[in-house]
Design a protein around this motif. Structure first.
Motif, PDB file in Angstrom:
ATOM      1  N   SER A   1      46.192  41.332  35.819  1.00  0.00           N
ATOM      2  CA  SER A   1      47.552  41.469  36.330  1.00  0.00           C
ATOM      3  C   SER A   1      48.106  42.809  35.885  1.00  0.00           C
ATOM      4  O   SER A   1      48.349  43.027  34.698  1.00  0.00           O
ATOM      5  CB  SER A   1      48.438  40.328  35.802  1.00  0.00           C
ATOM      6  N   ILE A   2      48.281  43.727  36.845  1.00  0.00           N
ATOM      7  CA  ILE A   2      48.772  45.068  36.555  1.00  0.00           C
ATOM      8  C   ILE A   2      49.964  45.348  37.462  1.00  0.00           C
ATOM      9  O   ILE A   2      49.868  45.206  38.687  1.00  0.00           O
ATOM     10  CB  ILE A   2      47.672  46.126  36.786  1.00  0.00           C
ATOM     11  N   GLU A   3      51.061  45.730  36.867  1.00  0.00           N
ATOM     12  CA  GLU A   3      52.284  45.973  37.630  1.00  0.00           C
ATOM     13  C   GLU A   3      52.063  47.048  38.688  1.00  0.00           C
ATOM     14  O   GLU A   3      51.521  48.116  38.405  1.00  0.00           O
ATOM     15  CB  GLU A   3      53.408  46.393  36.678  1.00  0.00           C
ATOM     16  N   GLY A   4      52.463  46.746  39.912  1.00  0.00           N
ATOM     17  CA  GLY A   4      52.337  47.701  41.006  1.00  0.00           C
ATOM     18  C   GLY A   4      50.967  47.756  41.633  1.00  0.00           C
ATOM     19  O   GLY A   4      50.701  48.611  42.478  1.00  0.00           O
ATOM     20  N   LEU A   5      50.109  46.832  41.223  1.00  0.00           N
ATOM     21  CA  LEU A   5      48.721  46.855  41.712  1.00  0.00           C
ATOM     22  C   LEU A   5      48.276  45.448  42.084  1.00  0.00           C
ATOM     23  O   LEU A   5      48.577  44.483  41.375  1.00  0.00           O
ATOM     24  CB  LEU A   5      47.814  47.415  40.621  1.00  0.00           C
ATOM     25  N   GLU A   6      47.558  45.344  43.179  1.00  0.00           N
ATOM     26  CA  GLU A   6      47.066  44.049  43.652  1.00  0.00           C
ATOM     27  C   GLU A   6      45.554  44.116  43.815  1.00  0.00           C
ATOM     28  O   GLU A   6      45.040  44.941  44.585  1.00  0.00           O
ATOM     29  CB  GLU A   6      47.707  43.720  45.006  1.00  0.00           C
ATOM     30  N   CYS A   7      44.829  43.292  43.078  1.00  0.00           N
ATOM     31  CA  CYS A   7      43.372  43.264  43.195  1.00  0.00           C
ATOM     32  C   CYS A   7      42.969  42.512  44.457  1.00  0.00           C
ATOM     33  O   CYS A   7      43.460  41.408  44.713  1.00  0.00           O
ATOM     34  CB  CYS A   7      42.743  42.616  41.970  1.00  0.00           C
ATOM     35  N   VAL A   8      42.092  43.105  45.242  1.00  0.00           N
ATOM     36  CA  VAL A   8      41.647  42.504  46.502  1.00  0.00           C
ATOM     37  C   VAL A   8      40.376  41.688  46.288  1.00  0.00           C
ATOM     38  O   VAL A   8      40.268  40.554  46.735  1.00  0.00           O
ATOM     39  CB  VAL A   8      41.397  43.597  47.560  1.00  0.00           C
ATOM     40  N   LYS A   9      39.405  42.268  45.589  1.00  0.00           N
ATOM     41  CA  LYS A   9      38.157  41.556  45.313  1.00  0.00           C
ATOM     42  C   LYS A   9      37.445  42.200  44.136  1.00  0.00           C
ATOM     43  O   LYS A   9      37.657  43.374  43.827  1.00  0.00           O
ATOM     44  CB  LYS A   9      37.245  41.555  46.530  1.00  0.00           C
ATOM     45  N   ARG A  10      36.613  41.409  43.476  1.00  0.00           N
ATOM     46  CA  ARG A  10      35.799  41.924  42.388  1.00  0.00           C
ATOM     47  C   ARG A  10      34.537  42.534  42.980  1.00  0.00           C
ATOM     48  O   ARG A  10      33.862  41.904  43.798  1.00  0.00           O
ATOM     49  CB  ARG A  10      35.435  40.808  41.407  1.00  0.00           C
ATOM     50  N   ILE A  11      34.217  43.753  42.584  1.00  0.00           N
ATOM     51  CA  ILE A  11      33.040  44.442  43.109  1.00  0.00           C
ATOM     52  C   ILE A  11      31.820  44.164  42.242  1.00  0.00           C
ATOM     53  O   ILE A  11      30.759  43.797  42.734  1.00  0.00           O
ATOM     54  CB  ILE A  11      33.287  45.965  43.193  1.00  0.00           C
ATOM     55  N   SER A  12      31.985  44.342  40.944  1.00  0.00           N
ATOM     56  CA  SER A  12      30.873  44.124  40.020  1.00  0.00           C
ATOM     57  C   SER A  12      31.418  44.128  38.604  1.00  0.00           C
ATOM     58  O   SER A  12      32.624  44.253  38.377  1.00  0.00           O
ATOM     59  CB  SER A  12      29.794  45.206  40.180  1.00  0.00           C
ATOM     60  N   GLY A  13      30.539  44.017  37.636  1.00  0.00           N
ATOM     61  CA  GLY A  13      30.972  44.048  36.246  1.00  0.00           C
ATOM     62  C   GLY A  13      29.784  44.026  35.310  1.00  0.00           C
ATOM     63  O   GLY A  13      28.622  43.978  35.737  1.00  0.00           O
ATOM     64  N   GLY A  14      30.081  44.074  34.035  1.00  0.00           N
ATOM     65  CA  GLY A  14      29.033  44.063  33.025  1.00  0.00           C
ATOM     66  C   GLY A  14      29.615  43.625  31.702  1.00  0.00           C
ATOM     67  O   GLY A  14      30.666  42.973  31.669  1.00  0.00           O
TER      68      GLY A  14
END
Length: 220
Positions: free
Chosen positions: A12-25
């Motif tokens: 949750s980041i102010e002014g930002l909306e996550c659309v989808k997770r691409i990858s991670g580690g």
């Protein structure tokens, strides 16, 4: 202020909306995100508890003036830390290579190969390695003149010291370059004038792009 909800897969980041997770580690994630106020789409990299290597990575990313990576839209350093890159435009190189060979011009492939090396060299000169060099991390679009324009994407925190990443990057890009130059392409009749260094005049013999390819692959 950044908060990570245990009930949500997205930060949750102010002014930002996550659309989808691409990858991670280990300890990090990559998301496609957008800024609702402007419609700007970016690539968000979050790091849960950055170590010194990851802190240095972030500092270089956000402070380099003439950077070879996509521009940084916004960032935050803390626990967690995050960086929002401008989303690189174009189609990934692996998808382009999967197309029928007749869709390529040799001169375009040579341009792509050279641009890949320039981007990587500039990245290393800034003290950063990429670590995941492959056809899927290079995005190809067309510039205003219709020629290929290459961007390096899929940035993520370093898993090793820069010197290790440099070596891996070079080995991976060398293999990718060989793959590119061996692609069967459209017949390209473009002539490339070669300047005679001793006289400063254009030589009378102008090799075709195909002849240049053969020279590069044969090491001559």
């Amino acid at each position: 202020m950044t908060k990570r909800s245990k009930k949500e897969a997205f930060p949750s980041i102010e002014g930002l909306e996550c659309v989808k997770r691409i990858s991670g580690g280990q300890g990090f994630s990559r998301f496609e995100a957008r800024m609702p106020a402007t419609g700007t789409v970016g690539e968000l990299v979050t790091i849960d508890s950055p170590n010194q290597l990851e802190k240095n990575w972030i500092n270089v990313l956000i402070n380099e003036v003439d950077a070879p990576w996509p521009s940084i839209i916004m960032s935050e350093q803390g626990q967690p830390s995050w960086v929002l890159f401008k989303m690189a435009q174009g189609e990934t190189l692996d998808k382009l290579l999967a197309r029928p060979s007749a869709s390529f011009h040799r001169l375009d492939i040579l341009s792509v190969a050279v641009q890949c090396w320039v981007i990587l060299t500039r990245t290393h000169a800034c003290g950063l390695g990429h670590g995941k060099i492959s056809p899927s991390v290079f995005r190809i679009s067309s510039n205003e003149d219709g020629y290929p324009d290459v961007k390096l994407s899929n940035w993520q925190p370093p898993a090793s010291a820069p010197s290790v990443l440099f070596q891996n990057d070079i080995q991976s890009l060398f293999a990718l370059t060989q793959t590119l130059l061996r692609q069967k392409t459209k017949e390209d009749s473009h002539k490339i004038p070669l300047e005679d260094i001793s006289t400063g005049q254009v030589g009378s013999t102008e090799p075709t792009v195909g002849e240049l390819f053969d020279s590069i692959l044969n090491g001559s």
